[in-house]
Design an enzyme around this catalytic site. Structure first.
Site, PDB file in Angstrom:
ATOM      1  N   ALA A   1       0.865  -1.179   0.000  1.00 17.16           N
ATOM      2  CA  ALA A   1       0.000   0.000   0.000  1.00 17.16           C
ATOM      3  C   ALA A   1       0.898   1.224   0.000  1.00 17.16           C
ATOM      4  O   ALA A   1       2.063   1.153   0.417  1.00 17.16           O
ATOM      5  CB  ALA A   1      -0.899  -0.024   1.230  1.00 17.16           C
TER       6      ALA A   1
ATOM      7  N   GLY B   1       0.718  -4.986   1.012  1.00 13.41           N
ATOM      8  CA  GLY B   1      -0.513  -5.067   0.226  1.00 13.41           C
ATOM      9  C   GLY B   1      -0.283  -5.737  -1.130  1.00 13.41           C
ATOM     10  O   GLY B   1      -1.210  -6.309  -1.699  1.00 13.41           O
TER      11      GLY B   1
ATOM     12  N   GLU C   1      -0.470  -9.295  -0.422  1.00 12.21           N
ATOM     13  CA  GLU C   1      -1.884  -9.567  -0.114  1.00 12.21           C
ATOM     14  C   GLU C   1      -2.740  -9.573  -1.379  1.00 12.21           C
ATOM     15  O   GLU C   1      -3.655 -10.382  -1.514  1.00 12.21           O
ATOM     16  CB  GLU C   1      -2.396  -8.532   0.898  1.00 12.21           C
ATOM     17  CG  GLU C   1      -1.752  -8.731   2.272  1.00 12.21           C
ATOM     18  CD  GLU C   1      -2.034  -7.607   3.246  1.00 12.21           C
ATOM     19  OE1 GLU C   1      -1.812  -6.429   2.874  1.00 12.21           O
ATOM     20  OE2 GLU C   1      -2.471  -7.888   4.372  1.00 12.21           O
TER      21      GLU C   1
ATOM     22  N   GLU D   1       5.226  -4.945   6.932  1.00 14.10           N
ATOM     23  CA  GLU D   1       4.552  -3.836   7.627  1.00 14.10           C
ATOM     24  C   GLU D   1       5.113  -3.594   9.022  1.00 14.10           C
ATOM     25  O   GLU D   1       5.151  -2.471   9.502  1.00 14.10           O
ATOM     26  CB  GLU D   1       3.046  -4.122   7.728  1.00 14.10           C
ATOM     27  CG  GLU D   1       2.294  -4.062   6.404  1.00 14.10           C
ATOM     28  CD  GLU D   1       2.202  -5.406   5.696  1.00 14.10           C
ATOM     29  OE1 GLU D   1       3.016  -6.305   5.987  1.00 14.10           O
ATOM     30  OE2 GLU D   1       1.313  -5.543   4.834  1.00 14.10           O
TER      31      GLU D   1
HETATM   32  C1  HXC Z   1       5.064   4.357  -1.271  1.00 11.22           C
HETATM   33  C2  HXC Z   1       6.922   3.370  -2.160  1.00 11.22           C
HETATM   34  C3  HXC Z   1       6.577   2.126  -1.592  1.00 11.22           C
HETATM   35  C4  HXC Z   1       5.359   2.066  -0.841  1.00 11.22           C
HETATM   36  C5  HXC Z   1       8.417   1.882  -2.658  1.00 11.22           C
HETATM   37  N1  HXC Z   1       8.068   3.160  -2.819  1.00 11.22           N
HETATM   38  N2  HXC Z   1       7.536   1.226  -1.913  1.00 11.22           N
HETATM   39  N3  HXC Z   1       6.178   4.472  -2.000  1.00 11.22           N
HETATM   40  N4  HXC Z   1       4.656   3.206  -0.714  1.00 11.22           N
HETATM   41  N5  HXC Z   1       4.920   0.940  -0.304  1.00 11.22           N
HETATM   42  C6  HXC Z   1       8.776   4.202  -3.571  1.00 11.22           C
HETATM   43  C7  HXC Z   1      10.011   4.693  -2.825  1.00 11.22           C
HETATM   44  O1  HXC Z   1       9.672   5.662  -1.875  1.00 11.22           O
HETATM   45  C8  HXC Z   1      10.820   5.261  -3.961  1.00 11.22           C
HETATM   46  O2  HXC Z   1      10.313   6.520  -4.339  1.00 11.22           O
HETATM   47  C9  HXC Z   1      10.518   4.312  -5.117  1.00 11.22           C
HETATM   48  O3  HXC Z   1       9.275   3.674  -4.783  1.00 11.22           O
HETATM   49  C10 HXC Z   1      11.588   3.247  -5.282  1.00 11.22           C
HETATM   50  O4  HXC Z   1      11.792   2.591  -4.030  1.00 11.22           O
HETATM   51  P1  HXC Z   1      13.226   2.454  -3.319  1.00 11.22           P
HETATM   52  O5  HXC Z   1      12.973   2.250  -1.877  1.00 11.22           O
HETATM   53  O6  HXC Z   1      14.125   3.581  -3.697  1.00 11.22           O
HETATM   54  O7  HXC Z   1      13.770   1.110  -4.015  1.00 11.22           O
HETATM   55  P2  HXC Z   1      14.741  -0.002  -3.396  1.00 11.22           P
HETATM   56  O8  HXC Z   1      15.874   0.646  -2.659  1.00 11.22           O
HETATM   57  O9  HXC Z   1      15.040  -0.935  -4.525  1.00 11.22           O
HETATM   58  O10 HXC Z   1      13.861  -0.760  -2.311  1.00 11.22           O
HETATM   59  C11 HXC Z   1      12.709  -1.497  -2.726  1.00 11.22           C
HETATM   60  C12 HXC Z   1      11.858  -1.864  -1.491  1.00 11.22           C
HETATM   61  C13 HXC Z   1      11.526  -0.601  -0.690  1.00 11.22           C
HETATM   62  C14 HXC Z   1      12.616  -2.888  -0.622  1.00 11.22           C
HETATM   63  C15 HXC Z   1      10.599  -2.540  -2.044  1.00 11.22           C
HETATM   64  O11 HXC Z   1      10.987   0.380  -1.563  1.00 11.22           O
HETATM   65  C16 HXC Z   1      10.545  -0.815   0.423  1.00 11.22           C
HETATM   66  O12 HXC Z   1      10.921  -1.323   1.489  1.00 11.22           O
HETATM   67  N6  HXC Z   1       9.303  -0.399   0.184  1.00 11.22           N
HETATM   68  C17 HXC Z   1       8.256  -0.475   1.192  1.00 11.22           C
HETATM   69  C18 HXC Z   1       7.766  -1.887   1.371  1.00 11.22           C
HETATM   70  C19 HXC Z   1       6.709  -1.951   2.454  1.00 11.22           C
HETATM   71  O13 HXC Z   1       6.944  -1.612   3.608  1.00 11.22           O
HETATM   72  N7  HXC Z   1       5.499  -2.328   2.072  1.00 11.22           N
HETATM   73  C20 HXC Z   1       4.354  -2.444   2.986  1.00 11.22           C
HETATM   74  C21 HXC Z   1       3.576  -1.136   2.968  1.00 11.22           C
HETATM   75  S1  HXC Z   1       2.243  -1.128   4.153  1.00 11.22           S
HETATM   76  P3  HXC Z   1      11.153   7.893  -4.111  1.00 11.22           P
HETATM   77  O14 HXC Z   1      10.294   8.926  -4.761  1.00 11.22           O
HETATM   78  O15 HXC Z   1      11.284   8.058  -2.646  1.00 11.22           O
HETATM   79  O16 HXC Z   1      12.469   7.646  -4.777  1.00 11.22           O
HETATM   80  C22 HXC Z   1       1.064  -2.070   3.458  1.00 11.22           C
HETATM   81  C23 HXC Z   1      -0.198  -2.256   4.283  1.00 11.22           C
HETATM   82  C24 HXC Z   1      -1.197  -3.052   3.496  1.00 11.22           C
HETATM   83  O17 HXC Z   1       1.203  -2.567   2.402  1.00 11.22           O
HETATM   84  C25 HXC Z   1      -2.539  -3.066   4.175  1.00 11.22           C
HETATM   85  C26 HXC Z   1      -3.477  -2.042   3.681  1.00 11.22           C
HETATM   86  C27 HXC Z   1      -3.915  -2.152   2.272  1.00 11.22           C
END
Ligand code: HXC
Length: 257
Positions: free
Chosen positions: A65, A108, A111, A131
């Site tokens: 998400a 998400g 999911e 998360e």
């Molecule tokens: C918003 C995101 C994002 C996310 C990545 N990006 N994941 N933006 N929400 N979930 C954005 C980053 O901010 C970045 O933008 C760009 O995408 C590239 O990501 P990087 O982090 O620079 O890439 P990398 O170093 O290769 O790392 C990849 C990654 C990391 C390991 C996937 O991005 C990451 O940890 N993302 C979050 C994963 C996460 O926590 N997901 C769960 C979310 S909560 P900018 O503009 O900053 O360069 C959830 C709840 C679900 O999902 C329940 C409700 C529906």
């Protein structure tokens, strides 16, 4: 549609939906999820379509998400936003859906893949529920579907550590149907969808409904429970800290408040 690409008849009786926010690793913001819901509803009503594939791109199926969209929200904002009614409608799609996953399928994103009926993965696919690292927990079925797919101990470890699972491991654990080389994952998904599309659409619909029924009587209750706890995370300082730290690209400091 701004964040998804829909090809209603990518192949005979098979429709393709591609998540299309590549710069954000297909982070699932509310608009994207709304578009996905609307597209699935249309394809469900289109008699020419008998199977649906949802895919992302080689780097990411979806990295979760949209954290930036959620970072400033309170528990009540999240409750009022009611994003899960969209997920519920996606879950109720009658036609078989195959997730064709390459790269990140996290939070998400994982999911969403699990909400689909089958998962074909490229060897680069990574599944995870990270998360916990941003001070919350899965909210779109992760604690329920992952546990049912791979068992309590493995699911608990993934949900509590946020560690990723490789495609090979996911196949071994029964989370996905199979792993293929990265250049073949979409082709393989089309092959499977094509096979299903040759069957009776009526029987396929009823069979899908019945397989899902095997666990969905308990799923509603599980999802309801999970949702309350997910909203509750947004009452914590740790959620604000975890999400702000992600946006600011620094390590979070969790205080248990
Ligand atoms: C918003 C995101 C994002 C996310 C990545 N990006 N994941 N933006 N929400 N979930 C954005 C980053 O901010 C970045 O933008 C760009 O995408 C590239 O990501 P990087 O982090 O620079 O890439 P990398 O170093 O290769 O790392 C990849 C990654 C990391 C390991 C996937 O991005 C990451 O940890 N993302 C979050 C994963 C996460 O926590 N997901 C769960 C979310 S909560 P900018 O503009 O900053 O360069 C959830 C709840 C679900 O999902 C329940 C409700 C529906």
């Amino acid at each position: 549609m701004e964040f998804i690409l829909v090809t209603p008849q990518a192949r005979t009786h098979v429709a393709l939906i591609q998540l299309n926010r590549p710069k954000e690793l297909n982070a699932l913001n509310l608009q994207l999820m709304g578009e996905l819901r609307d597209a699935l509803k249309e394809l469900d009503e289109n008699e020419e379509v008998r199977a649906i594939i949802i895919t992302g791109n080689e780097r990411a199926f979806a990295a979760g998400a949209d954290i930036k969209q959620m970072a400033g929200k309170t528990a009540i904002d999240m409750l009022n936003m009611d994003q899960f009614s969209t997920w519920d409608q996606i879950r109720k799609t009658k036609k078989p859906i195959i997730a064709a996953v390459s790269g990140f399928a996290l939070g998400g994103g994982c999911e969403l893949a699990m909400t689909c009926d089958m998962i074909i993965a490229s060897e680069t696919a990574m599944f995870g529920q990270p998360e916990i690292k941003i001070g919350v927990m899965p909210g779109a079925g992760g604690t329920q579907r992952l546990t049912k797919a791979i068992g309590k101990a493995k699911a608990m470890e993934m949900v509590l550590t946020g560690k990723f699972m490789t495609a090979d491991e996911a196949e071994k654990q029964g989370l996905i149907n199979r792993v293929v080389p990265v250049e073949l994952y979409l082709e393989e998904a089309f092959k499977l969808a094509g096979e299903i599309a040759q069957m009776s659409p009526v029987a396929a619909r009823l069979a899908k409904e019945s397989v899902n029924r095997s666990f969905e009587t308990q799923l509603d209750e599980g999802l309801h429970f999970e949702r309350k706890n997910f909203y509750l995370c947004f009452a914590s300082e740790d959620q604000t800290e975890g999400m702000n730290a992600f946006v600011e690209k620094r390590k979070p400091e969790f205080k248990g408040r």
